[in-house]
Design a protein around this motif. Structure first.
Motif, PDB file in Angstrom:
ATOM      1  N   UNK A  53       1.139   4.585   7.926  1.00  0.00           N
ATOM      2  CA  UNK A  53       0.935   6.006   8.222  1.00  0.00           C
ATOM      3  C   UNK A  53      -0.520   6.328   8.515  1.00  0.00           C
ATOM      4  N   UNK A  54      -1.440   5.478   8.066  1.00  0.00           N
ATOM      5  CA  UNK A  54      -2.861   5.724   8.332  1.00  0.00           C
ATOM      6  C   UNK A  54      -3.244   5.347   9.756  1.00  0.00           C
ATOM      7  N   UNK A  55      -2.725   4.218  10.250  1.00  0.00           N
ATOM      8  CA  UNK A  55      -3.125   3.741  11.579  1.00  0.00           C
ATOM      9  C   UNK A  55      -2.070   4.027  12.641  1.00  0.00           C
ATOM     10  N   UNK A  56      -0.872   4.454  12.212  1.00  0.00           N
ATOM     11  CA  UNK A  56       0.270   4.713  13.100  1.00  0.00           C
ATOM     12  C   UNK A  56       0.773   3.433  13.773  1.00  0.00           C
ATOM     13  N   UNK A  57       0.428   2.276  13.217  1.00  0.00           N
ATOM     14  CA  UNK A  57       0.935   1.013  13.751  1.00  0.00           C
ATOM     15  C   UNK A  57       2.238   0.674  13.044  1.00  0.00           C
ATOM     16  N   UNK A  58       3.092  -0.049  13.753  1.00  0.00           N
ATOM     17  CA  UNK A  58       4.303  -0.509  13.084  1.00  0.00           C
ATOM     18  C   UNK A  58       4.464  -1.999  13.283  1.00  0.00           C
ATOM     19  N   UNK A  76       0.852  -1.189   0.000  1.00  0.00           N
ATOM     20  CA  UNK A  76       0.000   0.000   0.000  1.00  0.00           C
ATOM     21  C   UNK A  76       0.890   1.242   0.000  1.00  0.00           C
ATOM     22  N   UNK A  77       0.408   2.326  -0.569  1.00  0.00           N
ATOM     23  CA  UNK A  77       1.210   3.549  -0.666  1.00  0.00           C
ATOM     24  C   UNK A  77       1.477   4.185   0.691  1.00  0.00           C
ATOM     25  N   UNK A  78       0.615   3.928   1.675  1.00  0.00           N
ATOM     26  CA  UNK A  78       0.776   4.572   2.977  1.00  0.00           C
ATOM     27  C   UNK A  78       1.629   3.742   3.955  1.00  0.00           C
ATOM     28  N   UNK A  79       2.323   2.733   3.420  1.00  0.00           N
ATOM     29  CA  UNK A  79       3.206   1.919   4.254  1.00  0.00           C
ATOM     30  C   UNK A  79       4.648   2.332   3.984  1.00  0.00           C
ATOM     31  N   UNK A  80       5.379   2.650   5.040  1.00  0.00           N
ATOM     32  CA  UNK A  80       6.780   3.053   4.919  1.00  0.00           C
ATOM     33  C   UNK A  80       7.647   1.925   5.458  1.00  0.00           C
TER      34      UNK A  80
END
Length: 90
Positions: free
Chosen positions: A27-32, A9-13
């Motif tokens: 980045x959407x859920x602030x979970x790592x 997904x694009x919002x995963x770093x």
């Protein structure tokens, strides 16, 4: 209907720490999520657009595992990534 390869997904770093472990941050859920070496290899393969079979081939080339073990590991890890909504199949 042809199944599309799963892609990040694009919002995963993704951050790689010395090639031994890595961290994914949603980045959407602030979970790592912490990744071991094999999961990192799978994630990097997805990021390059490789299909699961090619990723399993890479694992066989780098580790002493059978093609069947590598395929099962890739399938399980992809299922985990999908369960955490880290992948898309567009």
């Amino acid at each position: 209907m042809q199944q599309m390869n799963p892609t990040p997904q694009e919002h995963i770093v993704f951050t790689d720490f010395d090639g031994v472990e890595g961290i994914l941050v949603d980045l959407n859920t602030k979970k790592y999520y912490q990744l071991n070496e094999t999961a990192m290899l799978i994630w990097k393969g997805l990021d390059k657009g490789l299909d699961p079979a090619a990723i399993a081939d890479d694992i066989v080339a780098q580790y002493e595992v059978t093609p069947e073990e590598a395929r099962q590991n890739v399938e399980k890890t992809l299922a985990d990534f999908a369960a955490y909504k880290l992948l898309t199949s567009e």
